[in-house]
Design a protein around this motif. Structure first.
Motif, PDB file in Angstrom:
ATOM      1  N   LEU A   1      11.177   4.624   0.255  1.00  0.00           N
ATOM      2  CA  LEU A   1      11.448   4.676   1.690  1.00  0.00           C
ATOM      3  C   LEU A   1      11.902   6.048   2.193  1.00  0.00           C
ATOM      4  CD1 LEU A   1      11.118   2.739   3.977  1.00  0.00           C
ATOM      5  CD2 LEU A   1      13.502   2.020   3.718  1.00  0.00           C
ATOM      6  N   PRO A   2      12.743   6.783   1.458  1.00  0.00           N
ATOM      7  CA  PRO A   2      13.114   8.119   1.957  1.00  0.00           C
ATOM      8  C   PRO A   2      11.901   9.013   2.218  1.00  0.00           C
ATOM      9  CG  PRO A   2      14.578   7.460   0.189  1.00  0.00           C
ATOM     10  CD  PRO A   2      13.482   6.430   0.232  1.00  0.00           C
ATOM     11  N   GLU A   3      10.928   8.969   1.335  1.00  0.00           N
ATOM     12  CA  GLU A   3       9.710   9.771   1.528  1.00  0.00           C
ATOM     13  C   GLU A   3       8.923   9.285   2.747  1.00  0.00           C
ATOM     14  OE1 GLU A   3       5.519  10.756  -0.829  1.00  0.00           O
ATOM     15  OE2 GLU A   3       7.164   9.737  -1.861  1.00  0.00           O
ATOM     16  N   VAL A   4       8.856   7.967   2.926  1.00  0.00           N
ATOM     17  CA  VAL A   4       8.133   7.406   4.068  1.00  0.00           C
ATOM     18  C   VAL A   4       8.810   7.792   5.367  1.00  0.00           C
ATOM     19  CG1 VAL A   4       7.469   5.256   5.222  1.00  0.00           C
ATOM     20  CG2 VAL A   4       7.207   5.478   2.735  1.00  0.00           C
ATOM     21  N   VAL A   5      10.133   7.632   5.426  1.00  0.00           N
ATOM     22  CA  VAL A   5      10.877   7.949   6.652  1.00  0.00           C
ATOM     23  C   VAL A   5      10.744   9.432   6.991  1.00  0.00           C
ATOM     24  CG1 VAL A   5      13.186   8.092   7.659  1.00  0.00           C
ATOM     25  CG2 VAL A   5      12.488   6.038   6.411  1.00  0.00           C
TER      26      VAL A   5
ATOM     27  N   LEU B   1       9.792  -6.542  -4.866  1.00  0.00           N
ATOM     28  CA  LEU B   1       9.072  -5.614  -4.000  1.00  0.00           C
ATOM     29  C   LEU B   1      10.046  -4.865  -3.102  1.00  0.00           C
ATOM     30  CD1 LEU B   1       6.447  -4.418  -3.002  1.00  0.00           C
ATOM     31  CD2 LEU B   1       6.219  -6.341  -1.407  1.00  0.00           C
ATOM     32  N   SER B   2      11.107  -5.542  -2.659  1.00  0.00           N
ATOM     33  CA  SER B   2      12.104  -4.883  -1.812  1.00  0.00           C
ATOM     34  C   SER B   2      12.725  -3.691  -2.530  1.00  0.00           C
ATOM     35  CB  SER B   2      13.188  -5.886  -1.418  1.00  0.00           C
ATOM     36  OG  SER B   2      14.148  -5.274  -0.597  1.00  0.00           O
ATOM     37  N   GLU B   3      13.022  -3.831  -3.824  1.00  0.00           N
ATOM     38  CA  GLU B   3      13.574  -2.711  -4.598  1.00  0.00           C
ATOM     39  C   GLU B   3      12.576  -1.569  -4.692  1.00  0.00           C
ATOM     40  OE1 GLU B   3      14.910  -3.981  -8.388  1.00  0.00           O
ATOM     41  OE2 GLU B   3      16.351  -5.461  -7.599  1.00  0.00           O
TER      42      GLU B   3
ATOM     43  N   ALA C   1       0.826  -1.208   0.000  1.00  0.00           N
ATOM     44  CA  ALA C   1       0.000   0.000   0.000  1.00  0.00           C
ATOM     45  C   ALA C   1       0.858   1.255   0.000  1.00  0.00           C
ATOM     46  CB  ALA C   1      -0.936  -0.011   1.207  1.00  0.00           C
ATOM     47  N   LEU C   2       1.981   1.212   0.737  1.00  0.00           N
ATOM     48  CA  LEU C   2       2.875   2.371   0.756  1.00  0.00           C
ATOM     49  C   LEU C   2       3.488   2.594  -0.622  1.00  0.00           C
ATOM     50  CD1 LEU C   2       4.808   1.972   4.139  1.00  0.00           C
ATOM     51  CD2 LEU C   2       2.812   3.382   3.650  1.00  0.00           C
ATOM     52  N   VAL C   3       3.931   1.511  -1.256  1.00  0.00           N
ATOM     53  CA  VAL C   3       4.548   1.631  -2.576  1.00  0.00           C
ATOM     54  C   VAL C   3       3.534   2.149  -3.603  1.00  0.00           C
ATOM     55  CG1 VAL C   3       5.632   0.357  -4.454  1.00  0.00           C
ATOM     56  CG2 VAL C   3       6.254  -0.152  -2.082  1.00  0.00           C
ATOM     57  N   ALA C   4       2.294   1.676  -3.499  1.00  0.00           N
ATOM     58  CA  ALA C   4       1.256   2.102  -4.442  1.00  0.00           C
ATOM     59  C   ALA C   4       0.794   3.533  -4.188  1.00  0.00           C
ATOM     60  CB  ALA C   4       0.062   1.157  -4.371  1.00  0.00           C
ATOM     61  N   GLY C   5       1.112   4.060  -3.002  1.00  0.00           N
ATOM     62  CA  GLY C   5       0.735   5.436  -2.691  1.00  0.00           C
ATOM     63  C   GLY C   5      -0.739   5.632  -2.410  1.00  0.00           C
TER      64      GLY C   5
END
Length: 439
Positions: free
Chosen positions: A93-97, A85-87, A52-56
């Motif tokens: 991840l920078p945006e999430v963090v 998916l890890s890639e 869900a995070l990756v899909a925004g």
């Protein structure tokens, strides 16, 4: 209206109801955050639905990704190999963090991803866990840490580890943690813990616990008589309280792959027994007690997802269980109010015309609200689409309308309300057995 015409339409409504409620859900679970501080570092381990995070997509108040405009993207990501998916996770991840806004003593930190572990591909209708370990250096002399959890990321259970009286909180709706003392001591008081877990238990029934709701309705549709309900609910409550406690303590552990199909089977059994006999057999309370043991294990698995505070274990357990009971009583109370007029007409204590007017209005009301919700998109931020409840309420109102209209038939309420409702519940139970075992 001719009886045959009426019954054909009722069968069509019931069939639609079954197809609607049995639709497959694409589940979203709360994220878990384990916070550890020591040796001048902060470590935050997030276990979450990374797709869900990756899909925004916006998970605020969502438990089913089918509610989202980006549901196809989430499903596609669930089918990706772990390394792929890890890639994708590392890219966002920078945006999430940055959105987590992790601080220590008011000083912003810059957590870095140390490890990303993605579970193997499973049933893409269900979430798979991704574990992300973030680490940051603590500034000298820092006494507290704090972080945010954006509303669009859904719900986070944040747990402090490795200290006395650790902080534990259920963050949702964009709620921040507030200052967390690094050395510990931020644990809630017993009464505060109790009050905090009551809504968690209630929420697990309404609106999230559709399987438990259907089981309780299966008990209700045997007979609305108080004595029959008290016997059944008492047996169910005693049993699920017992296994909830044992499961939460870790004394009894049964894999969800076993428990969930058995819970579905219990729904089917009580529903079809309603059709077979209008009376409570001497063995039914014992069977319901056995089924209650299964449901208690189901409740315990929910608590196991985010744990109970060890020093406030009893407070949290009792609060959760009381919330569950309040949810069940709410379901029974609402259902009794809905069928009350049909019962009065069936007993000859109210006029047919009044019953017909009440249920005609209710059908239009429930369908009108459902239509308005669908047109306005008002439900986008809710945990469960209200149509999931409004449509069945409209169907049940139609069954009650049939009961009051055809009251001259023998046992009209049982024939047109109890039996069709039980049949639908039983069919859904069978569907879930098949789905949870084979699909």
């Amino acid at each position: 209206m001719p009886k045959l015409f009426f019954r054909v339409h009722l069968l069509a409504i019931v069939a639609w109801f079954f197809a609607f409620v049995a639709a497959q859900a694409h589940e979203v679970r709360p994220a878990i955050g384990d916070l550890v501080t020591g040796d001048g570092t902060l470590e935050l381990t997030l276990t979450l639905n990374a797709e869900a995070l990756v899909a925004g997509v916006n998970l605020d108040g969502v438990i089913d990704t089918d509610q989202l405009d980006g549901s196809d993207a989430v499903d596609a990501l669930r089918a990706l190999a772990p390394e792929d998916l890890s890639e994708r996770i590392r890219a966002v991840l920078p945006e999430v963090v940055n959105a987590l806004d992790v601080q220590a003593g008011g000083v912003p930190l810059d957590p870095q991803a140390v490890e990303i572990e993605v579970a193997l591909i499973g049933n893409t209708d269900l979430p798979r866990d991704t574990r992300i370990l973030l680490r940051a250096a603590l500034p000298p002399g820092a006494q507290t840490v704090a972080m945010s959890w954006p509303a669009e990321y859904g719900t986070l259970v944040l747990r402090q580890q490795g200290v006395e009286d650790p902080y534990t909180e259920y963050l949702s709706g964009g709620q921040g943690s507030g200052p967390i003392t690094i050395s510990g001591g931020d644990e809630r008081s017993g009464p505060a813990t109790f009050l905090g877990y009551v809504p968690v238990g209630f929420d697990h029934i309404l609106p999230l616990g559709l399987d438990h709701i259907l089981f309780v309705l299966g008990l209700f549709f045997l007979s609305p008589r108080l004595r029959v309900l008290v016997w059944q609910i008492s047996a169910f409550t005693l049993a699920h309280t017992l296994t909830l406690a044992l499961g939460a303590l870790g004394v009894v552990t049964v894999p969800p792959a076993i428990v969930e199909p058995l819970i579905a089977a219990s729904i089917a059994y009580v529903a079809f027994e309603n059709i077979r006999s209008p009376e409570m057999t001497r063995w039914r309370p014992l069977l319901i007690f056995g089924f209650g043991l299964l449901h208690g294990l189901g409740f315990a698995s929910v608590l196991g997802e985010f744990g109970l505070p060890q020093d406030r274990f009893l407070w949290a357990l009792v609060g959760f269980n009381i919330g569950v009971e309040l949810g069940q009583l709410t379901v029974i109370g609402a259902m009794f109010l809905l069928v009350w007029m049909a019962l009065r007409v069936d007993e000859g204590r109210a006029r047919v015309e009044i019953g017909q007017g009440v249920y005609a209005v209710l059908i239009l009301l429930f369908l009108g609200i459902a239509y308005a919700v669908g047109q306005t998109g008002w439900a986008a931020g809710l945990e469960v689409d209200p149509i999931v409840f409004l449509a069945p309420l409209a169907v049940l109102s139609a069954l009650c309308l049939a009961s009051v209209t055809l009251v001259d038939d023998l046992d009209a309420y049982r024939r047109y309300v109890e039996i069709p409702a039980s049949a639908v519940i039983g069919l859904i139970g069978i569907y879930w057995v098949v789905e949870r075992v084979f699909l």
